[in-house]
Design a protein around this motif. Sequence first.
Motif, PDB file in Angstrom:
ATOM      1  N   ARG A  23      25.383  36.175  39.205  1.00 24.23           N
ATOM      2  CA  ARG A  23      26.099  36.774  40.159  1.00 24.23           C
ATOM      3  C   ARG A  23      26.737  38.135  39.491  1.00 24.23           C
ATOM      4  O   ARG A  23      26.937  39.235  40.311  1.00 24.23           O
ATOM      5  N   GLY A  24      27.213  38.135  38.211  1.00 22.52           N
ATOM      6  CA  GLY A  24      27.674  39.290  37.697  1.00 22.52           C
ATOM      7  C   GLY A  24      26.891  40.555  37.608  1.00 22.52           C
ATOM      8  O   GLY A  24      27.336  41.576  37.457  1.00 22.52           O
ATOM      9  N   LEU A  25      25.620  40.150  37.693  1.00 25.17           N
ATOM     10  CA  LEU A  25      24.499  41.254  37.704  1.00 25.17           C
ATOM     11  C   LEU A  25      24.306  41.700  39.178  1.00 25.17           C
ATOM     12  O   LEU A  25      23.702  42.752  39.355  1.00 25.17           O
ATOM     13  N   ASP A  63      19.897  45.972  34.788  1.00 26.41           N
ATOM     14  CA  ASP A  63      20.508  47.195  34.381  1.00 26.41           C
ATOM     15  C   ASP A  63      19.562  48.411  34.250  1.00 26.41           C
ATOM     16  O   ASP A  63      20.460  49.598  34.366  1.00 26.41           O
ATOM     17  N   ALA A  64      18.455  48.316  34.128  1.00 27.98           N
ATOM     18  CA  ALA A  64      17.528  49.468  34.211  1.00 27.98           C
ATOM     19  C   ALA A  64      17.283  49.833  35.570  1.00 27.98           C
ATOM     20  O   ALA A  64      16.576  50.886  35.879  1.00 27.98           O
ATOM     21  N   GLY A  65      17.572  49.167  36.670  1.00 27.43           N
ATOM     22  CA  GLY A  65      17.287  49.396  38.062  1.00 27.43           C
ATOM     23  C   GLY A  65      16.173  48.840  38.364  1.00 27.43           C
ATOM     24  O   GLY A  65      15.339  49.419  39.478  1.00 27.43           O
ATOM     25  N   SER A 340      30.914  39.958  28.511  1.00 29.78           N
ATOM     26  CA  SER A 340      30.646  41.539  28.979  1.00 29.78           C
ATOM     27  C   SER A 340      30.823  41.787  30.339  1.00 29.78           C
ATOM     28  O   SER A 340      31.359  43.077  30.423  1.00 29.78           O
ATOM     29  N   GLN A 341      30.437  41.225  31.163  1.00 35.51           N
ATOM     30  CA  GLN A 341      30.639  41.279  32.515  1.00 35.51           C
ATOM     31  C   GLN A 341      31.980  41.341  32.813  1.00 35.51           C
ATOM     32  O   GLN A 341      32.568  42.178  33.687  1.00 35.51           O
ATOM     33  N   ALA A 342      32.961  40.306  32.235  1.00 42.88           N
ATOM     34  CA  ALA A 342      34.324  39.953  32.662  1.00 42.88           C
ATOM     35  C   ALA A 342      35.042  41.356  32.002  1.00 42.88           C
ATOM     36  O   ALA A 342      35.830  41.858  32.935  1.00 42.88           O
ATOM     37  N   VAL A 343      34.673  41.756  30.894  1.00 40.92           N
ATOM     38  CA  VAL A 343      35.453  42.807  30.093  1.00 40.92           C
ATOM     39  C   VAL A 343      35.202  44.055  30.606  1.00 40.92           C
ATOM     40  O   VAL A 343      36.063  44.871  30.978  1.00 40.92           O
TER      41      VAL A 343
END
Lengths: 357, 357
Positions: A23-25, A63-65, A340-343
């Motif tokens: 979900r974070g992604l 992340d790389a699309g 990393s997603q949260a921060v």
Amino acid sequence: MPRSSVVRVDAVTLVERSAAALRGLGAPDASARLQAEHLVEAELRGHPSHGLRRLFVLAARVDAGLIDPAAQPSFEWTAPSALVVDGNRGFGPVTAYLTIDMLLHRVRQTGIVAAAMRRTHHLGMLSPYLERMAGSGCIGLVLSSTEGLVHPWGGAGALLGTNPLGIGVPAAGSPLTLDMSTGAVSAGKILDYAARGMTLPEGWAVDAEGRSTTDAARAVSGAISPFGGAKGYALGLSLGAVVGVLTGTALGADVRGTLDAEFETTKGDVIVAIDVAVFGGSAGSPLLADYFAQLRGSGIDGRAVTVPGDRARASRELALADGVDVSADVWDRVSELLASQAVDTPGTDMRREGITP
Amino acid sequence: MPRSSVVRVDAVTLVERSAAALRGLGAPDASARLQAEHLVEAELRGHPSHGLRRLFVLAARVDAGLIDPAAQPSFEWTAPSALVVDGNRGFGPVTAYLTIDMLLHRVRQTGIVAAAMRRTHHLGMLSPYLERMAGSGCIGLVLSSTEGLVHPWGGAGALLGTNPLGIGVPAAGSPLTLDMSTGAVSAGKILDYAARGMTLPEGWAVDAEGRSTTDAARAVSGAISPFGGAKGYALGLSLGAVVGVLTGTALGADVRGTLDAEFETTKGDVIVAIDVAVFGGSAGSPLLADYFAQLRGSGIDGRAVTVPGDRARASRELALADGVDVSADVWDRVSELLASQAVDTPGTDMRREGITP
């Protein structure tokens, strides 16, 4: 990573944290859960190579699309039994489960149906798909192409995928579910031997010149051997050709998208469902269950004779009861991904799920 | 029979004499030619185990009333893509070629079709069927069950058939045609080693107790090993289960009818055709032909890398030009069969073909 470094986690926690990371992604909740559950199924079944460590490839590709985490597949019935599926660069299990739902609905009417899938991502373990089809009284076949990792028999170069084959057959009690790669061993295992400086068993791999090697480092720059020699090579090649031709996707060394975070996915998948009852057969045949029992009873010298699916099912039951032994390194990385997603991206979860603040 | 004892005969003569023998057994001319041509195809392709020596099993089964040499199959479409075929105890190729004709007609409309065949006889080599389907732009799959000859991995007893698999894929130039048994070696080869008192290579067979043996005589009362170890076992079992469940035929050691002259046929066959164009693929893909060329060029140390079908095609071309090297013993027995029909059963040909004197 030393082998002993594992942590025991219950399956629910594994799914929840993996789904949260997805979900974070940017994955909608339903897609995140489906992909997460499928990764955890591999951990439960004793196949960590298809488990949580794949999460990081998925994350890097998002992340790389290269992966659209919110994508839903597009479907076109080009004929009554022929389904063409565009995964729209989404998650493999999201595409696969929706495809199987469509196939299982149609197969009652036509007897056999097939889906040719492109622009989707790694399907993960095949046995859950086979179980879904077998549970609906269907024989299931799943074929996938993968990156070039295997050498031709007698030749050099990683010119064939490990091109896995899944076959599911319904039976009284538990179905048969074959879920096998056509490589002698997984790429992950060779990397693991290389990292630990261990000697490979004979027959696992060749070096860059195509010569048999037991040096894991040389094997890494070479290729995995096909299982079963010339016959296994011929089978893997045939399966890869079926997938490539039917889905219009890449062949051999041109297949991309399940291991890297650089290239658009060019792999393909084929799923076939056959309704046993339409052909006059019995999906819950006690004859088949009796035959399986005969096979299981044929072991000598204390060796276990199994029917495909037995080991994974036993592992799953145990892991559901007692928890899953997950690589500590992998579990740490899941936590890091979540952190990393949260921060780094406060509020991203919500925005990506379409809830604008 | 010493290996050197062969006679070279041209293909036309082989077909004519075999067809005459089959007519002598009561087969109508068209069926006799189809079955004869299919046996000779195996000789041409370098697979005599599926060639003329099978004629004597067919003759014995006709004499025992187990094969009806005049039988034509019955067909029922139970759904738009599902064909159920009763071979009516006729010849395998007669059933198979008519079935394929029906499938190739229907597959244009539905994309994929399957036939479940029972009460038919040995299909013989699978590659000619695959070529027929590939020549119509179709991927073809052929699965057959066979008598129990192979042991379970880790167990004792000939509990699995050699359950062959055929996969055909159309391509520019020549198609890929995989035609392989899931046994490590043919039963015929083990018998041949036993007859000549030769030691078997490791990994071919086990004895009656399931223990690996290189003693051919002990292997004869034991079982053939699956090719490729545990994976090959799992594959062969899965294919046998698919055939048994879908056709409602026997499983494992209960399969009969291709090697004996005592039992009604209880084997089954499954043929699947997939129209590549319906799925948006290209049946004559130059990409696939290029990939095959890349594979063929990858050989090292003078070894030939082949694509499934290459060897059989080369053997066929040579044999069509120069004649076929047939076992002298087998060729003598064909002559004896013909002579016995002429001497022992005058007029039988005509009566059996329904022309009463």
